[in-house]
Design a protein around this motif. Sequence first.
Motif, short mmCIF file in Angstrom:
data_model
loop_
_atom_site.label_atom_id
_atom_site.label_comp_id
_atom_site.label_asym_id
_atom_site.label_seq_id
_atom_site.Cartn_x
_atom_site.Cartn_y
_atom_site.Cartn_z
N ALA A 1 7.03 10.54 1.64
CA ALA A 1 6.05 9.23 0.92
C ALA A 1 5.15 10.04 0.85
O ALA A 1 4.18 9.79 0.29
CB ALA A 1 7.22 8.11 1.99
N VAL A 2 5.31 10.06 2.13
CA VAL A 2 3.09 10.51 2.02
C VAL A 2 2.85 11.74 1.14
O VAL A 2 1.38 11.44 0.83
CB VAL A 2 3.01 11.57 3.48
CG1 VAL A 2 1.56 11.75 4.05
CG2 VAL A 2 2.93 9.80 4.56
N SER A 3 3.09 12.38 0.81
CA SER A 3 2.95 13.77 -0.16
C SER A 3 2.79 12.87 -1.34
O SER A 3 2.40 12.99 -2.63
CB SER A 3 3.84 14.68 -0.46
OG SER A 3 4.74 14.00 -0.92
N CYS A 4 3.71 12.26 -1.91
CA CYS A 4 3.47 11.58 -3.29
C CYS A 4 2.55 10.39 -2.97
O CYS A 4 2.88 9.03 -4.63
CB CYS A 4 5.14 11.20 -4.06
SG CYS A 4 5.85 12.69 -3.61
N ASN A 5 2.50 9.32 -2.51
CA ASN A 5 1.82 8.52 -2.08
C ASN A 5 -0.11 8.37 -2.72
O ASN A 5 -0.60 9.25 -2.47
CB ASN A 5 1.62 7.46 -0.95
CG ASN A 5 1.58 6.89 -0.97
OD1 ASN A 5 0.63 5.31 -2.15
ND2 ASN A 5 1.01 5.80 0.32
N GLU A 6 0.54 7.62 -3.74
CA GLU A 6 -1.10 8.35 -4.37
C GLU A 6 -1.79 6.69 -5.25
O GLU A 6 -0.82 5.79 -5.28
CB GLU A 6 -1.20 9.20 -6.06
CG GLU A 6 -0.28 8.96 -6.98
CD GLU A 6 -0.27 10.09 -7.33
OE1 GLU A 6 -0.24 10.44 -8.60
OE2 GLU A 6 -0.22 11.54 -7.36
N ALA A 7 -2.84 6.73 -5.82
CA ALA A 7 -3.68 5.87 -6.12
C ALA A 7 -2.60 4.80 -7.32
O ALA A 7 -2.95 3.83 -7.64
CB ALA A 7 -4.99 5.97 -6.24
N VAL B 1 11.89 5.91 6.07
CA VAL B 1 10.25 6.10 5.79
C VAL B 1 10.07 5.05 6.81
O VAL B 1 8.97 5.33 8.12
CB VAL B 1 9.52 5.12 4.41
CG1 VAL B 1 8.49 5.06 4.02
CG2 VAL B 1 9.95 7.04 4.09
N GLY B 2 10.76 3.69 6.46
CA GLY B 2 10.37 3.00 7.37
C GLY B 2 10.22 3.21 9.05
O GLY B 2 9.46 2.54 10.04
N ASN B 3 11.69 3.95 9.84
CA ASN B 3 11.18 4.24 10.96
C ASN B 3 10.43 5.76 11.64
O ASN B 3 10.24 5.71 12.69
CB ASN B 3 12.59 5.30 11.51
CG ASN B 3 13.89 3.65 11.54
OD1 ASN B 3 13.26 2.19 11.63
ND2 ASN B 3 14.84 3.90 10.79
N SER B 4 9.55 6.00 10.36
CA SER B 4 8.60 7.22 10.61
C SER B 4 7.44 6.44 11.49
O SER B 4 6.00 6.06 10.64
CB SER B 4 8.30 8.03 9.18
OG SER B 4 7.33 8.80 9.35
N PRO B 5 6.69 7.21 12.43
CA PRO B 5 5.13 7.02 12.48
C PRO B 5 4.48 7.22 11.37
O PRO B 5 2.91 6.32 11.07
CB PRO B 5 4.81 7.63 13.48
CG PRO B 5 6.39 9.33 13.92
CD PRO B 5 7.83 8.17 12.66
N LEU B 6 5.02 8.10 10.30
CA LEU B 6 4.08 7.92 8.87
C LEU B 6 3.49 6.71 7.86
O LEU B 6 3.41 7.16 7.10
CB LEU B 6 4.06 9.33 8.05
CG LEU B 6 4.40 10.82 9.00
CD1 LEU B 6 4.89 11.84 7.99
CD2 LEU B 6 2.70 11.24 9.41
N CYS B 7 5.01 5.64 8.42
CA CYS B 7 4.49 4.71 7.63
C CYS B 7 3.46 3.94 8.02
O CYS B 7 3.23 3.35 9.07
CB CYS B 7 6.29 3.72 8.10
SG CYS B 7 6.50 2.31 7.04
N THR B 8 2.96 3.16 6.20
CA THR B 8 1.46 2.87 7.08
C THR B 8 1.55 1.48 5.99
O THR B 8 2.58 1.82 5.00
CB THR B 8 0.47 3.49 6.23
OG1 THR B 8 0.80 4.37 5.62
CG2 THR B 8 0.34 4.98 7.67
N PRO B 9 0.25 0.55 5.38
CA PRO B 9 0.70 -0.20 4.86
C PRO B 9 0.46 0.79 3.20
O PRO B 9 1.11 -0.16 2.55
CB PRO B 9 -0.58 -0.77 5.49
CG PRO B 9 -1.07 -0.62 6.55
CD PRO B 9 -0.30 1.01 6.98
N SER B 10 -0.05 1.77 2.90
CA SER B 10 -0.10 2.06 1.70
C SER B 10 1.22 2.90 1.21
O SER B 10 1.11 2.59 0.46
CB SER B 10 -1.47 2.92 0.91
OG SER B 10 -0.72 4.22 1.64
#
Length: 156
Positions: free
Chosen positions: A136-142, A88-97
């Motif tokens: 990580a992107v699909s499961c990251n939620e509020a 996840v850390g190496n991915s361009p999809l890694c965002t602050p959230s």
Amino acid sequence: MKDLAFRVPSGSKGRRSYPLAAAVQTFRPREIDAGAVPAIAQSAHRLSDTLYVESEMLPAARAFAEWLPDPRMRSRLLHIRNAFSIAVGNSPLCTPSVVRALEPLKSLWALNADVTRFILAGATPPDVDKLAPAFAVSCNEALLENYYDSLMEIAA
């Protein structure tokens, strides 16, 4: 398994399907010693190919991690969680959230069908570099944001 949540997939003629990580926790010590955990992990199948694991499953994920009866399983869990963080850390999809929610996401990661099978049976590990960022992107939620906020309040 009467207290476990289950699904009855359409076309299954009433057969119940249980989450693998929850079902193995119902085994008796003698069943575990007899090799029931790897056997059921290898024979389990997915109901769907979705990556999504709802945040409400976080307590189940933690219970699963605490339950693991074999040091090799605990080692595989640690390995796959570390690989998740790196991917996840190496991915361009890694965002602050995503970074803020990394700890609960690592816990939920253990409930992905391929990851659970790897942890329990030592099956072929999933392609973490490809799968982890998408997970990580699909499961990251509020709700995971709420987890982060509560940690920050405790630290303050």
